[in-house]
Design a protein around this motif. Structure first.
Motif, PDB file in Angstrom:
ATOM      1  N   PHE A 434       0.756  -0.752   0.062  1.00  0.00           N
ATOM      2  CA  PHE A 434      -0.113   0.159  -0.363  1.00  0.00           C
ATOM      3  C   PHE A 434       0.849   1.242  -0.364  1.00  0.00           C
ATOM      4  O   PHE A 434       0.610   2.250  -1.042  1.00  0.00           O
ATOM      5  N   ALA A 435       2.212   1.593   0.771  1.00  0.00           N
ATOM      6  CA  ALA A 435       2.914   2.965   0.889  1.00  0.00           C
ATOM      7  C   ALA A 435       3.037   2.546  -0.760  1.00  0.00           C
ATOM      8  O   ALA A 435       3.641   3.975  -1.060  1.00  0.00           O
ATOM      9  N   LEU A 436       3.924   1.229  -0.947  1.00  0.00           N
ATOM     10  CA  LEU A 436       4.790   1.732  -2.167  1.00  0.00           C
ATOM     11  C   LEU A 436       3.844   1.963  -3.481  1.00  0.00           C
ATOM     12  O   LEU A 436       4.184   2.909  -4.647  1.00  0.00           O
ATOM     13  N   SER A 437       2.470   1.618  -3.499  1.00  0.00           N
ATOM     14  CA  SER A 437       1.174   2.122  -4.291  1.00  0.00           C
ATOM     15  C   SER A 437       1.255   3.642  -4.662  1.00  0.00           C
ATOM     16  O   SER A 437       1.461   4.137  -4.817  1.00  0.00           O
ATOM     17  N   VAL A 438       1.308   4.268  -3.112  1.00  0.00           N
ATOM     18  CA  VAL A 438       0.895   5.489  -2.977  1.00  0.00           C
ATOM     19  C   VAL A 438       2.285   6.355  -3.006  1.00  0.00           C
ATOM     20  O   VAL A 438       2.109   7.279  -3.645  1.00  0.00           O
ATOM     21  N   ASP A 439       3.660   5.776  -2.643  1.00  0.00           N
ATOM     22  CA  ASP A 439       4.715   6.981  -2.799  1.00  0.00           C
ATOM     23  C   ASP A 439       4.568   6.680  -4.858  1.00  0.00           C
ATOM     24  O   ASP A 439       5.522   7.751  -5.153  1.00  0.00           O
ATOM     25  N   TYR A 440       4.353   5.641  -5.485  1.00  0.00           N
ATOM     26  CA  TYR A 440       4.218   5.611  -6.981  1.00  0.00           C
ATOM     27  C   TYR A 440       3.309   6.384  -7.870  1.00  0.00           C
ATOM     28  O   TYR A 440       3.317   7.228  -8.672  1.00  0.00           O
ATOM     29  N   ALA A 441       2.276   7.174  -7.144  1.00  0.00           N
ATOM     30  CA  ALA A 441       1.254   7.559  -7.092  1.00  0.00           C
ATOM     31  C   ALA A 441       1.831   9.440  -7.445  1.00  0.00           C
ATOM     32  O   ALA A 441       1.845  10.307  -8.059  1.00  0.00           O
ATOM     33  N   LEU A 442       3.022   9.494  -5.776  1.00  0.00           N
ATOM     34  CA  LEU A 442       3.382  11.151  -5.902  1.00  0.00           C
ATOM     35  C   LEU A 442       4.517  10.743  -6.850  1.00  0.00           C
ATOM     36  O   LEU A 442       4.606  12.111  -6.706  1.00  0.00           O
ATOM     37  N   ASN A 443       4.930  10.451  -7.036  1.00  0.00           N
ATOM     38  CA  ASN A 443       6.292  10.401  -7.446  1.00  0.00           C
ATOM     39  C   ASN A 443       5.746  10.725  -8.964  1.00  0.00           C
ATOM     40  O   ASN A 443       6.103  11.931  -9.582  1.00  0.00           O
ATOM     41  N   VAL A 444       4.346   9.969  -9.450  1.00  0.00           N
ATOM     42  CA  VAL A 444       4.209  10.285 -10.756  1.00  0.00           C
ATOM     43  C   VAL A 444       3.807  12.017 -10.447  1.00  0.00           C
ATOM     44  O   VAL A 444       4.116  12.923 -11.761  1.00  0.00           O
ATOM     45  N   ALA A 445       2.505  11.818  -9.926  1.00  0.00           N
ATOM     46  CA  ALA A 445       2.146  13.566  -9.675  1.00  0.00           C
ATOM     47  C   ALA A 445       3.329  14.602 -10.340  1.00  0.00           C
ATOM     48  O   ALA A 445       3.163  15.513 -10.344  1.00  0.00           O
TER      49      ALA A 445
END
Length: 533
Positions: A434-445
Motif C-alpha cells: 500500500f505504501a509503495l503504491s501511494v509512493d508511486y502515485a505521488l512520484n508520478v504526480a
C-alpha cells in the motif's frame, strides 16, 4: 427423560449459544465479553415443546433461514467495518452489492472468482441445513413432563432476557445478539430515512448553488487530481511514514527546482475505504455527500457545481475516469464538456489487476490529448487509480515521459511479479505494498507537476479517502492530504490563510475543513460576489 434426550437439548443449546455470540465478532473484532445469548435459550425451549410433525419441520427450516440471514448480516457487517470503517447499514449499503461483486471479479481470475462464489453458496446451504437439522433434533414424540417443564423454563427465561435486556440487564455477561442486530438495522434505517428527507428538503430549499464565475482563475488551468486511498494515515502512521514522508520531501524539492510553489493542508473526506465517487461529488457540489443515498438524492436535482462555475468562467471542463468500465449514466449529470471513461481512452497497455491503466499514462493522456489541444483554459478532474487495492504490482516510473505514447510500453510488466492471492496471504506485506503504491502515485504526480505546471496552472492533488481499516487500524482520522501547486505564488495565498503550510508535508492529521468546502473556498477567494436581487 432418557440420557440421549437430556444431552441433545444441552448440545443444541451450546451450539446455538456459540453461533449467536459469534454474531458479535464484527463489533468486538473477536468474541466479546458475553457468555450467554438469550435467543439460544428461547429457541431451544421453544423447539423442545414442539411435537415431531411436518409443520414443525417447516418451522425449523424457517428458523434456520433466519439464522442464515443473521450470519450473512454479521459477515457483511465485518466487511463494512473493515472496508468502510463503520457498521453495516442495510438501508444505505444494499446498492453496494454490485460494487463488491465487480471489485472481486476485477481482482480475481474468472475461474477463481467462480470457485469462490460456488464455495460461498455451498457454505450457506450447509449452514442452513445444519441449523435446520439442529433444531429439528429437539422435537419429540409427545414430550414428557420433565422435557415440557425444561422447555417452558428455557423459553420463558430466554424471552424475559430478550425483553428486559436493554432496560434491566440483571443477568451478567448475557446479551441478545440476534435481536440487537435486527433492532440496530431498524433504528439506523429510521434515522437514515429521516436524515435523507431532511437532506432532500435542504436540496429543495437551497438556491446558493447557482454558477458563479471564478474571475481570479479566468486565465488559469485548474486541475484536480484525486489519488486513490491516499489518506493522512500514509503520512502519520509509523508503518507508512518512512516511505511517504521522504517522497513528500522529494515532491517539495522537485517543485521548488522547477520554479514552482506549493502549500499543503488536509480536508476531511465524507467516507472511508471506498466509494470514491462520494468524495468527487462532495468536492464538486459543495454538499456533504457521505453516503449513496445522499448521492442519489443529489443526482435527482438540477444543481450547478464547480463544473458550471468554471464553464461560466470560460473554461473547457473535462473528467478522466479510467476506473469506469461499465455504463455510467451518473457521469453525465455533472455536465463536463468532455468525459473520458476507460473505454474512451486509447490505452494499449495491459490492465494491472483492478487498475485499468497506470497513473502515469492517465496524466500523460490528459496532458497530450486533452489539455494541450484545448483552445480555452481547462478545468480537469482526474481519478488516479494506481494506489487502489490490491496494490500489486508496483510499477516503476518511466523517466522519459515522451516514451509513454499509447501505453504499449507498459506491456513489459504484464504478468510480472506476484499475484494478489499470493500477496494477500500476508497482511504486513499488503500494508507495505500500500505504501509503495501511494509512493508511486505521488512520484508520478511530482513528475507531472515539474514538467507541465507553470504560472498559469493551479494543480490540486488530494486523496479521495482513507483506505480500509486493514491499513489504517481502528478509528482513523477521515482526513486526506491536499497539495496545491502553481508557478504563481499569489494563487496559493488564499490556501495559506485557511491554514495550509508551505511545502509538501501536512502538519496535522485532522482536517482543516470538510472536502465539501473546497468549492466554497474557490468561489469566495477567486469568484465574483453574488449580486443581490
Amino acid at each position: 427423560m432418557p440420557p440421549v434426550y437430556a444431552l441433545t437439548p444441552l448440545l443444541v443449546l451450546g451450539v446455538l449459544n456459540v453461533f449467536l455470540l459469534a454474531l458479535e465478532i464484527p463489533r468486538h473484532w473477536g468474541f466479546g465479553p458475553n457468555v450467554l445469548a438469550f435467543e439460544a435459550l428461547a429457541l431451544t425451549g421453544a423447539f423442545m415443546l414442539l411435537p415431531r410433525r411436518r409443520w414443525t419441520l417447516v418451522a425449523a427450516l424457517v428458523t434456520g433461514a433466519v439464522l442464515l440471514v443473521l450470519a450473512l448480516m454479521a459477515a457483511i457487517d465485518a466487511l463494512a467495518r473493515m472496508s468502510l470503517s463503520r457498521p453495516l447499514n442495510l438501508y444505505l449499503d444494499y446498492p453496494l452489492i454490485t460494487s463488491v461483486y465487480d471489485l472481486a471479479v476485477g481482482n480475481l481470475p474468472p475461474l477463481l472468482a467462480m470457485g469462490a462464489l460456488a464455495a460461498l453458496v455451498v457454505a450457506l446451504l450447509a449452514l442452513w441445513a445444519g441449523g435446520t437439522v439442529l433444531l429439528a433434533l429437539l422435537r419429540a414424540d409427545g414430550p414428557g413432563p420433565v422435557r415440557r417443564t425444561s422447555g417452558v423454563v428455557l423459553l420463558a427465561a430466554g424471552i424475559a432476557g430478550i425483553v428486559t435486556f436493554h432496560t434491566s440487564p440483571v443477568v451478567p455477561r448475557a446479551i441478545s445478539p440476534g435481536v440487537t442486530m435486527i433492532a440496530d438495522q431498524a433504528q439506523w434505517a429510521a434515522r437514515t430515512h429521516h436524515e435523507s428527507r431532511a437532506f432532500a428538503a435542504l436540496l429543495d430549499a437551497d438556491d446558493s448553488d447557482a454558477a458563479r464565475p471564478l474571475d481570479g482563475l479566468r486565465d488559469t488551468d485548474v486541475i484536480l487530481g484525486f489519488i486513490e486511498s491516499y489518506g493522512v494515515s500514509a503520512v502519520f502512521d509509523d508503518r507508512y511514514a518512512p516511505v511517504i514522508r521522504p517522497r513528500l520531501i522529494d515532491l517539495e524539492q522537485r517543485v521548488d527546482n522547477a520554479g514552482l510553489h506549493m502549500v499543503t493542508g488536509t480536508l476531511d473526506a465524507p467516507m472511508f475505504g471506498g466509494q470514491s465517487w462520494l468524495a468527487h461529488a462532495a468536492t464538486l457540489s459543495g454538499l456533504w455527500i457521505e453516503n449513496q443515498l445522499r448521492y442519489e438524492l443529489m443526482l435527482n436535482t438540477q444543481r450547478d457545481t464547480l463544473v458550471q462555475d468554471f464553464q461560466a468562467t470560460g473554461h473547457t471542463t473535462m473528467q478522466i475516469m479510467p476506473a469506469i468500465t461499465q455504463d455510467w449514466p451518473e457521469g453525465s449529470w455533472y455536465g463536463f464538456d468532455t468525459t473520458r471513461e476507460a473505454g474512451d481512452i486509447p490505452y494499449q497497455g495491459p490492465p494491472f489487476n483492478w487498475v485499468t491503466m497506470p497513473d502515469q499514462y492517465t496524466w500523460w493522456y490528459f496532458e497530450q490529448s486533452l489539455r494541450q489541444p484545448a483552445q480555452q483554459p481547462v478545468f480537469g478532474m482526474l481519478a488516479l487509480v494506481s494506489s487502489h487495492a490490491p496494490w500489486v504490482p508496483i510499477l516503476p516510473v518511466i523517466e522519459a515521459w515522451e516514451r509513454i505514447g499509447d501505453g504499449e510500453i507498459f506491456r513489459q510488466w504484464e504478468g510480472k511479479g506476484e499475484t494478489p492471492e499470493q500477496l494477500w496471504r500476508d497482511h504486513d506485506r499488503v500494508r507495505a505494498h500500500f505504501a509503495l503504491s501511494v509512493d508511486y502515485a505521488l512520484n508520478v504526480a511530482a513528475g507531472y507537476a515539474e514538467r507541465y505546471v507553470d504560472e498559469d496552472t493551479l494543480l490540486i492533488v488530494l486523496g479521495d479517502h482513507q483506505p480500509a481499516q486493514l491499513i489504517t487500524g481502528e478509528y482513523p482520522s477521515p482526513a486526506v492530504p491536499v497539495h496545491v501547486i502553481s508557478g504563481d505564488p499569489a494563487l496559493l495565498e488564499p490556501f495559506r490563510e485557511r491554514g495550509f503550510v508551505t511545502g509538501g508535508t501536512p502538519v496535522t492529521e485532522q482536517g482543516l475543513a470538510g472536502m465539501d468546502r473546497l468549492r466554497g473556498w474557490l468561489r469566495e477567494d477567486f469568484g465574483t460576489a453574488p449580486q443581490d436581487d
